[in-house]
Design a protein around this motif. Sequence first.
Motif, mmCIF file in Angstrom:
data_model
loop_
_atom_site.group_PDB
_atom_site.id
_atom_site.type_symbol
_atom_site.label_atom_id
_atom_site.label_comp_id
_atom_site.label_asym_id
_atom_site.label_seq_id
_atom_site.Cartn_x
_atom_site.Cartn_y
_atom_site.Cartn_z
ATOM 1 N N ASP A 147 0.877 -1.174 0.000
ATOM 2 C CA ASP A 147 0.000 0.000 0.000
ATOM 3 C C ASP A 147 0.917 1.228 0.000
ATOM 4 O O ASP A 147 1.075 1.920 1.003
ATOM 5 C CB ASP A 147 -0.892 -0.033 1.232
ATOM 6 C CG ASP A 147 -2.008 0.998 1.198
ATOM 7 O OD1 ASP A 147 -1.973 1.874 0.298
ATOM 8 O OD2 ASP A 147 -2.894 0.945 2.063
ATOM 9 N N TRP A 148 1.524 1.486 -1.146
ATOM 10 C CA TRP A 148 2.654 2.413 -1.212
ATOM 11 C C TRP A 148 2.279 3.841 -0.854
ATOM 12 O O TRP A 148 3.039 4.535 -0.186
ATOM 13 C CB TRP A 148 3.300 2.361 -2.595
ATOM 14 C CG TRP A 148 3.735 0.993 -2.995
ATOM 15 C CD1 TRP A 148 3.355 0.296 -4.099
ATOM 16 C CD2 TRP A 148 4.646 0.128 -2.281
ATOM 17 N NE1 TRP A 148 3.955 -0.943 -4.121
ATOM 18 C CE2 TRP A 148 4.758 -1.065 -3.019
ATOM 19 C CE3 TRP A 148 5.361 0.243 -1.087
ATOM 20 C CZ2 TRP A 148 5.556 -2.136 -2.607
ATOM 21 C CZ3 TRP A 148 6.162 -0.813 -0.665
ATOM 22 C CH2 TRP A 148 6.257 -1.976 -1.421
ATOM 23 N N GLN A 149 1.127 4.295 -1.306
ATOM 24 C CA GLN A 149 0.772 5.685 -1.014
ATOM 25 C C GLN A 149 0.516 5.883 0.472
ATOM 26 O O GLN A 149 0.984 6.856 1.073
ATOM 27 C CB GLN A 149 -0.446 6.127 -1.818
ATOM 28 C CG GLN A 149 -0.732 7.611 -1.643
ATOM 29 C CD GLN A 149 -1.700 8.154 -2.665
ATOM 30 O OE1 GLN A 149 -2.531 7.425 -3.190
ATOM 31 N NE2 GLN A 149 -1.609 9.436 -2.954
ATOM 32 N N ASN A 150 -0.222 4.965 1.076
ATOM 33 C CA ASN A 150 -0.461 5.099 2.508
ATOM 34 C C ASN A 150 0.805 4.856 3.321
ATOM 35 O O ASN A 150 0.956 5.410 4.411
ATOM 36 C CB ASN A 150 -1.586 4.156 2.945
ATOM 37 C CG ASN A 150 -2.942 4.645 2.451
ATOM 38 O OD1 ASN A 150 -3.194 5.834 2.402
ATOM 39 N ND2 ASN A 150 -3.795 3.717 2.067
ATOM 40 N N GLY A 185 5.583 8.248 -8.230
ATOM 41 C CA GLY A 185 5.009 9.419 -8.882
ATOM 42 C C GLY A 185 3.905 10.094 -8.104
ATOM 43 O O GLY A 185 2.984 10.663 -8.704
ATOM 44 N N PHE A 186 3.992 10.069 -6.773
ATOM 45 C CA PHE A 186 2.950 10.684 -5.968
ATOM 46 C C PHE A 186 3.051 12.211 -6.015
ATOM 47 O O PHE A 186 4.144 12.774 -6.089
ATOM 48 C CB PHE A 186 3.028 10.204 -4.513
ATOM 49 C CG PHE A 186 2.794 8.724 -4.355
ATOM 50 C CD1 PHE A 186 1.870 8.064 -5.147
ATOM 51 C CD2 PHE A 186 3.508 7.986 -3.412
ATOM 52 C CE1 PHE A 186 1.647 6.700 -5.013
ATOM 53 C CE2 PHE A 186 3.298 6.624 -3.270
ATOM 54 C CZ PHE A 186 2.366 5.981 -4.077
ATOM 55 N N ALA A 187 1.889 12.848 -5.914
ATOM 56 C CA ALA A 187 1.825 14.304 -6.066
ATOM 57 C C ALA A 187 2.486 15.057 -4.923
ATOM 58 O O ALA A 187 2.743 16.256 -5.036
ATOM 59 C CB ALA A 187 0.360 14.739 -6.191
ATOM 60 N N ASP A 188 2.769 14.373 -3.820
ATOM 61 C CA ASP A 188 3.324 15.035 -2.644
ATOM 62 C C ASP A 188 4.837 15.237 -2.725
ATOM 63 O O ASP A 188 5.417 15.802 -1.786
ATOM 64 C CB ASP A 188 3.020 14.218 -1.385
ATOM 65 C CG ASP A 188 1.533 14.079 -1.142
ATOM 66 O OD1 ASP A 188 0.828 15.086 -1.293
ATOM 67 O OD2 ASP A 188 1.084 12.974 -0.803
ATOM 68 N N LEU A 189 5.457 14.794 -3.788
ATOM 69 C CA LEU A 189 6.924 14.794 -3.845
ATOM 70 C C LEU A 189 7.526 16.170 -3.580
ATOM 71 O O LEU A 189 8.428 16.320 -2.740
ATOM 72 C CB LEU A 189 7.400 14.272 -5.199
ATOM 73 C CG LEU A 189 8.911 14.335 -5.443
ATOM 74 C CD1 LEU A 189 9.675 13.552 -4.386
ATOM 75 C CD2 LEU A 189 9.245 13.835 -6.842
#
Length: 239
Positions: A171-174, A210-214
Amino acid sequence: MLRLRPFRRGRLLAPLGLAICLASPAITHAQVAGADIDASPLILQAEELALEGNYDEALPLYERAIAGLAAEPHRQNQLRYRYGIILNALGGQQPDLYPLARSQFEAVLGYIESSPGLPFEHSAARVRSAIAHTYHQHSALQDNPTKRAAMLRNAYLLYRSAIDALRREEDWQNLAITAFNIGQVCEWQGNLEEAIEWLEQAVALDRRHGFADLEEDQAYLTALREMVNPSRPVGNTAI
């Protein structure tokens, strides 16, 4: 540097539209047979009021709907999670809602853990992170340093208990969100070195997936590093 933000801008939490599914015609009076009330119209009305921002009227309806779903524990806990998300989001303006949010998430966690293998939208690890976040946010509003330290400690332990499971679940994003949150808790505890380690993990996950929080997370990591090793002033004037 006290920078309280919502649970990573709500990305781990259920979006507002999710509970519309709970209020769909699929939830019928027959499905809540044995309950004192029909939950479906209550959920629909609560959702409409919440979307309008009228939480004073929406929250009691959520509570009545939760009670009305006693015969449908899966749907009841779906709604508990949703209700907990709303309470947690409102806690910044009304801190006494944080313990109520926590109680909703704890009930959901109990349901998940009492029925291993039963499909549910949110894993136990994700729910633990939600519980941790109630302590995390509430701590920022505490004037009593002892209570604040205890809340941060609870948040840290709960976040840590979720990390390995989120990694196993891929669950990479979490996982990235939780790593960020642990890092922020460490910062507030004054442990900047560990905060940096967690932010490095969050940034690595953001970059890999590629998460938007980078960009924001990288800026936070840079700020933490600067706090540990301040840059020397640049200029021609001798100091």
